[in-house]
Design an enzyme around this catalytic site. Sequence first.
Site, short mmCIF file in Angstrom:
data_model
loop_
_atom_site.label_atom_id
_atom_site.label_comp_id
_atom_site.label_asym_id
_atom_site.label_seq_id
_atom_site.Cartn_x
_atom_site.Cartn_y
_atom_site.Cartn_z
N LYS A 158 42.55 23.70 55.75
CA LYS A 158 42.42 24.62 54.64
C LYS A 158 43.79 24.86 54.15
O LYS A 158 44.94 24.79 55.14
CB LYS A 158 41.92 26.18 55.37
N GLY B 68 29.38 41.14 48.33
CA GLY B 68 30.39 40.19 47.85
C GLY B 68 29.74 39.64 46.73
O GLY B 68 28.65 38.79 46.89
P1 NAD Z 1 34.97 34.69 45.28
O1 NAD Z 1 36.33 35.16 45.45
O2 NAD Z 1 34.31 34.22 44.30
O3 NAD Z 1 33.82 36.16 45.78
C1 NAD Z 1 34.26 36.87 46.59
C2 NAD Z 1 33.84 38.53 46.16
O4 NAD Z 1 33.79 39.25 47.22
C3 NAD Z 1 34.59 38.92 45.09
O5 NAD Z 1 33.72 39.24 44.04
C4 NAD Z 1 35.26 40.13 45.73
O6 NAD Z 1 35.57 41.25 44.74
C5 NAD Z 1 34.49 40.60 46.79
N1 NAD Z 1 34.86 41.30 47.86
C6 NAD Z 1 36.07 40.95 48.50
N2 NAD Z 1 36.44 41.87 49.42
C7 NAD Z 1 35.38 42.81 49.37
C8 NAD Z 1 34.90 43.88 50.04
N3 NAD Z 1 35.73 44.26 51.02
N4 NAD Z 1 33.74 44.30 49.63
C9 NAD Z 1 32.96 43.78 49.01
N5 NAD Z 1 33.39 42.88 48.07
C10 NAD Z 1 34.34 42.42 48.43
O7 NAD Z 1 34.53 33.73 46.61
P2 NAD Z 1 33.32 32.95 46.89
O8 NAD Z 1 33.45 31.48 46.39
O9 NAD Z 1 32.00 33.65 46.32
O10 NAD Z 1 33.19 33.19 48.48
C11 NAD Z 1 32.89 34.00 49.17
C12 NAD Z 1 32.75 33.73 50.76
O11 NAD Z 1 32.41 32.71 51.12
C13 NAD Z 1 34.35 33.62 51.16
O12 NAD Z 1 34.45 34.28 52.45
C14 NAD Z 1 34.45 31.89 51.15
O13 NAD Z 1 35.32 31.54 52.11
C15 NAD Z 1 33.07 31.68 51.70
N6 NAD Z 1 32.58 30.17 51.27
C16 NAD Z 1 32.66 29.99 49.94
C17 NAD Z 1 31.88 28.82 49.52
C18 NAD Z 1 31.99 28.13 48.12
O14 NAD Z 1 31.30 27.11 47.68
N7 NAD Z 1 32.40 29.01 47.23
C19 NAD Z 1 31.91 27.66 50.43
C20 NAD Z 1 31.72 28.11 51.92
C21 NAD Z 1 32.29 29.50 52.32
#
Ligand code: NAD
Length: 356
Positions: free
Chosen positions: A81, A180
Amino acid sequence: MNTSFTHPEFADHERVLFVNDKSAGLQAIIALHNTKRGFAIGGCRMWPYESAEAAFTDVLRLSRGMTYKNALAGISSGGGKSVIIGDPRTDKSPALFRAMGTAIESLGGRYIAAEDSGTSPADMAVMAEATSYVAGLESDSNSGDPSPSTALGVFLSIREAVSFRLGRSNLVGVRVHIQGLGKVGFELAKLLVRSGAIVVASDINEGNCRLAREELCIRTVSNEELLTGSCDVFAPCALGGVLNEWSIPALNATIIAGAANNQLLTQEDHVRLTNAGILYCPDYLINAGGVIDVYQRRHGGTQKEIDAGLSAIAARLSSILSEADSRCISPGKVAQERAESLINGSELVPIPTAVA
Ligand code: NAD
């Protein structure tokens, strides 16, 4: 500041690269946890960490999680990562992502990056100007964004967990709290609303909440209300560490199934959840849709193969939940045992020198 082998999360990492390119405004860390099953594949996150140590801790935890995720997902890849220290709203520039690409290139294919929280397929395209070791690029037939596949894998897993724990064959009227509303959370909310679930969500970004209220007609609440309110499923889709000794006693959910990586702050939280009677679906098991998507596309996989990989997530969850139930241990423990047996049983896979 402890950024060495003695860091509590170091967990036998093979390699850690600190990147400091002042002219490009780039400070980043790339961590390769384990490449026994092949080159490491894992997202590149951009986040305004409060310190370099916080970024180091995050990248180690995320990288190790990728080793487990990729093994369980049946991908011939190891875990790695990267994190860029910076605010994705204000600190992005083409020079920064090109410099990150140069750093990734220097690892000679041991690490393949893809988008993650705070980065996008457009950022990956800029990185790709300096390295071929980037996945999740936009093409004629695909947006490059793996988030919809991640969301679908989580959605199928929620259906499986609801059937297992609540004995319900569909999601009509099932109350789901999503923390989120980013790339994955928003997409997951869409799928759930379509299936008749009652969705409530929170996000620290009011713009995302407004969009969800307007487009999906769901209710948005404060984080505190979301975490303590009564629901069938709590789906963490923001950042890690949300399940801990302070939040778990206040939870009012039956099932936890979400996309966020490293939802548990410590290993003891498995026991806290089990004692609280909450069914926890291991994060690295059910959020593997995105990495399955980018891996398959990079290796010429078809949409049919991607769909089969996503369906397999729910089947794997079903088998893990049944085994955990029959052995009276947590699903997290079963998932960990299965992943470790796959990692330790692997033959060494040579790192490719040419572009995969
Ligand atoms: P993103 O950055 O698009 O979305 C994250 C959202 O969470 C944002 O809208 C942010 O404002 C919100 N947020 C942050 N802190 C917060 C809090 N304390 N309370 C409420 N909301 C909060 O990210 P994403 O791509 O949607 O990924 C979300 C999670 O899933 C992450 O942990 C990421 O590592 C994990 N993930 C994502 C993927 C992917 O395909 N994008 C794959 C596996 C895991």
